[in-house]
Design a protein around this motif. Structure first.
Motif, PDB file in Angstrom:
ATOM      1  N   ILE A  88      -9.720   0.976  -3.349  1.00 48.09           N
ATOM      2  CA  ILE A  88      -8.735   1.652  -4.084  1.00 48.09           C
ATOM      3  C   ILE A  88      -8.473   0.863  -5.470  1.00 48.09           C
ATOM      4  O   ILE A  88      -8.494   1.317  -6.592  1.00 48.09           O
ATOM      5  CB  ILE A  88      -7.614   2.241  -3.456  1.00 48.09           C
ATOM      6  CG1 ILE A  88      -8.005   3.056  -2.158  1.00 48.09           C
ATOM      7  CG2 ILE A  88      -6.698   2.769  -4.137  1.00 48.09           C
ATOM      8  CD1 ILE A  88      -6.941   3.674  -1.416  1.00 48.09           C
ATOM      9  N   PRO A  89      -7.900  -0.263  -5.288  1.00 47.15           N
ATOM     10  CA  PRO A  89      -7.839  -1.494  -6.597  1.00 47.15           C
ATOM     11  C   PRO A  89      -9.013  -1.328  -7.300  1.00 47.15           C
ATOM     12  O   PRO A  89      -8.803  -1.304  -8.713  1.00 47.15           O
ATOM     13  CB  PRO A  89      -7.228  -2.533  -6.204  1.00 47.15           C
ATOM     14  CG  PRO A  89      -6.862  -2.485  -4.665  1.00 47.15           C
ATOM     15  CD  PRO A  89      -7.811  -1.205  -3.889  1.00 47.15           C
ATOM     16  N   ILE A  90     -10.208  -1.286  -6.932  1.00 49.15           N
ATOM     17  CA  ILE A  90     -11.282  -1.553  -7.665  1.00 49.15           C
ATOM     18  C   ILE A  90     -11.508  -0.382  -8.483  1.00 49.15           C
ATOM     19  O   ILE A  90     -11.919  -0.286  -9.613  1.00 49.15           O
ATOM     20  CB  ILE A  90     -12.712  -1.877  -6.831  1.00 49.15           C
ATOM     21  CG1 ILE A  90     -12.481  -3.349  -6.370  1.00 49.15           C
ATOM     22  CG2 ILE A  90     -13.880  -1.777  -7.616  1.00 49.15           C
ATOM     23  CD1 ILE A  90     -13.659  -3.867  -5.273  1.00 49.15           C
ATOM     24  N   SER A  94      -6.342   7.415  -1.899  1.00 47.56           N
ATOM     25  CA  SER A  94      -5.311   7.169  -1.491  1.00 47.56           C
ATOM     26  C   SER A  94      -4.398   8.055  -0.860  1.00 47.56           C
ATOM     27  O   SER A  94      -3.668   7.779   0.056  1.00 47.56           O
ATOM     28  CB  SER A  94      -4.646   7.151  -3.108  1.00 47.56           C
ATOM     29  OG  SER A  94      -4.877   5.948  -3.796  1.00 47.56           O
ATOM     30  N   TYR A  95      -4.531   9.413  -0.874  1.00 50.82           N
ATOM     31  CA  TYR A  95      -3.703  10.233  -0.296  1.00 50.82           C
ATOM     32  C   TYR A  95      -4.562  10.540   1.114  1.00 50.82           C
ATOM     33  O   TYR A  95      -3.732  10.888   2.156  1.00 50.82           O
ATOM     34  CB  TYR A  95      -3.750  11.780  -0.877  1.00 50.82           C
ATOM     35  CG  TYR A  95      -3.045  11.428  -2.317  1.00 50.82           C
ATOM     36  CD1 TYR A  95      -1.616  11.041  -2.189  1.00 50.82           C
ATOM     37  CD2 TYR A  95      -3.318  11.883  -3.486  1.00 50.82           C
ATOM     38  CE1 TYR A  95      -0.885  10.867  -3.405  1.00 50.82           C
ATOM     39  CE2 TYR A  95      -2.589  11.845  -4.561  1.00 50.82           C
ATOM     40  CZ  TYR A  95      -1.467  11.341  -4.625  1.00 50.82           C
ATOM     41  OH  TYR A  95      -0.555  11.418  -5.831  1.00 50.82           O
ATOM     42  N   GLY A  96      -5.858  10.505   0.979  1.00 50.35           N
ATOM     43  CA  GLY A  96      -6.517  10.486   2.431  1.00 50.35           C
ATOM     44  C   GLY A  96      -6.026   9.268   3.125  1.00 50.35           C
ATOM     45  O   GLY A  96      -5.673   9.412   4.587  1.00 50.35           O
ATOM     46  N   LEU A  97      -5.842   8.132   2.656  1.00 53.41           N
ATOM     47  CA  LEU A  97      -5.294   7.029   3.392  1.00 53.41           C
ATOM     48  C   LEU A  97      -4.022   7.175   4.031  1.00 53.41           C
ATOM     49  O   LEU A  97      -3.597   6.617   5.311  1.00 53.41           O
ATOM     50  CB  LEU A  97      -5.129   5.779   2.342  1.00 53.41           C
ATOM     51  CG  LEU A  97      -4.862   4.552   2.969  1.00 53.41           C
ATOM     52  CD1 LEU A  97      -6.022   4.058   4.064  1.00 53.41           C
ATOM     53  CD2 LEU A  97      -4.616   3.490   1.997  1.00 53.41           C
ATOM     54  N   MET A 136       0.748  -1.120  -0.038  1.00 56.99           N
ATOM     55  CA  MET A 136      -0.113  -0.063   0.091  1.00 56.99           C
ATOM     56  C   MET A 136       0.773   1.152   0.036  1.00 56.99           C
ATOM     57  O   MET A 136       0.658   2.097  -0.705  1.00 56.99           O
ATOM     58  CB  MET A 136      -0.911   0.113   1.278  1.00 56.99           C
ATOM     59  CG  MET A 136      -2.054  -0.997   1.127  1.00 56.99           C
ATOM     60  SD  MET A 136      -3.189  -1.055  -0.229  1.00 56.99           S
ATOM     61  CE  MET A 136      -3.891   0.502   0.460  1.00 56.99           C
ATOM     62  N   ILE A 137       1.955   1.173   0.942  1.00 53.85           N
ATOM     63  CA  ILE A 137       2.551   2.402   0.976  1.00 53.85           C
ATOM     64  C   ILE A 137       3.594   2.557  -0.222  1.00 53.85           C
ATOM     65  O   ILE A 137       3.644   3.409  -0.989  1.00 53.85           O
ATOM     66  CB  ILE A 137       3.512   2.419   2.151  1.00 53.85           C
ATOM     67  CG1 ILE A 137       2.684   2.476   3.572  1.00 53.85           C
ATOM     68  CG2 ILE A 137       4.653   3.569   2.146  1.00 53.85           C
ATOM     69  CD1 ILE A 137       3.611   1.944   4.651  1.00 53.85           C
ATOM     70  N   GLY A 138       3.970   1.323  -0.982  1.00 52.35           N
ATOM     71  CA  GLY A 138       4.666   1.737  -2.138  1.00 52.35           C
ATOM     72  C   GLY A 138       3.868   2.031  -3.417  1.00 52.35           C
ATOM     73  O   GLY A 138       4.206   2.900  -4.056  1.00 52.35           O
ATOM     74  N   LEU A 139       2.495   1.481  -3.429  1.00 47.19           N
ATOM     75  CA  LEU A 139       1.619   2.007  -4.519  1.00 47.19           C
ATOM     76  C   LEU A 139       1.224   3.603  -4.253  1.00 47.19           C
ATOM     77  O   LEU A 139       1.097   4.042  -5.398  1.00 47.19           O
ATOM     78  CB  LEU A 139       0.595   1.147  -4.361  1.00 47.19           C
ATOM     79  CG  LEU A 139       0.705  -0.343  -4.868  1.00 47.19           C
ATOM     80  CD1 LEU A 139      -0.557  -1.284  -4.532  1.00 47.19           C
ATOM     81  CD2 LEU A 139       0.637  -0.374  -6.523  1.00 47.19           C
TER      82      LEU A 139
END
Ligand code: HEM
Ligand code: HEM
Length: 183
Positions: free
Chosen positions: A105-107, A150-153, A26-29
């Protein structure tokens, strides 16, 4: 020997393995996603970065599904004594947001990538086909969701990791150790 299954006091090997694999992905993506959108056409990574981002994004989705299934069939360790009730509630909420992100997020990435009928290339080995196409409106919503979620995460990850580190260094309890050591 570290148990594969969780117990009422410990996370087992399978939860630990999935947790840290998912965390790194997740962090890498998020980092790769942020970096790759500014790559110019002549960059060597212009082709490879999105291809790898998408393939690893699909992998993390499968790992997330595996963790969800695994959580439903293995015991859940009890919260440690000494955790305040607001900590228990906040950590539960964070865990559900984290899990939901690993799935949604992937979906959303899949929806906008395949919106015109293109498949998703998985490491040049296979292509995940477009199962459906969507309108431009839906595609735009999926893109916005992908970016904001993604950025909220990042904030949720910071709070989640910050909580774990606070328990480790300030309270000096077993919270982080349970997710790492064989205990
Ligand atoms: C994107 C990255 C991450 C995601 C998606 C994630 C997700 C999760 C989830 C879903 C759980 C609940 C597991 C379960 O109850 O089965 C959990 C627990 C945990 N995570 Fe993470 N995590 C991430 C990063 C981190 C990091 C960086 C740390 C440490 C610095 C960490 C430390 C922990 C600990 C200690 C627990 C156990 C909490 C407890 O005892 O209830 N996580 N994580
Ligand atoms: C949990 C998994 C994922 C995370 C955390 C993630 C994160 C990100 C981030 C942070 C960006 C940059 C957004 C921006 O600033 O504009 C991005 C872009 C992108 N992602 Fe993902 N992503 C994931 C999975 C996927 C998947 C599975 C696909 C496709 C199958 C995908 C396709 C894309 C594409 C094509 C872009 C570039 C969009 C553009 O050019 O504007 N992502 N992703």
């Amino acid at each position: 020997m570290m148990a594969l299954r969780n117990s009422s006091t410990q996370f087992g090997l399978i939860t630990k393995f999935l947790h840290w694999l998912i965390a790194i992905h997740m962090i890498g993506l998020i980092i790769v996603g942020w970096w790759m959108i500014d790559l110019g056409y002549y960059s060597t990574w212009y082709y490879w970065a999105p291809l790898l981002h998408k393939a690893f994004g699909i992998i993390v989705f499968l790992l997330g599904v595996a963790l969800l299934i695994w959580r439903s069939i293995t015991p859940h360790p009890k919260a440690l004594e000494g955790h305040a009730s607001h900590e228990k509630i906040a950590s539960k909420i964070a865990h559900w947001i984290l899990l939901a992100s690993v799935i949604t997020i992937p979906i959303s990435g899949y929806i906008f990538t395949t919106s015109k009928g293109d498949g998703v290339d998985i490491f040049l080995v296979m292509t995940l086909p477009a199962l459906f196409t969507v309108s431009d409106t839906v595609r735009d919503i999926a893109i916005d969701f992908h970016i904001y979620a993604s950025y909220g995460l990042l904030a949720v990850i910071a709070a989640h990791a910050g909580g774990a580190l606070k328990h480790h260094y300030v309270d000096r309890d077993e919270t982080l150790k349970r997710m790492i050591t064989s205990g």
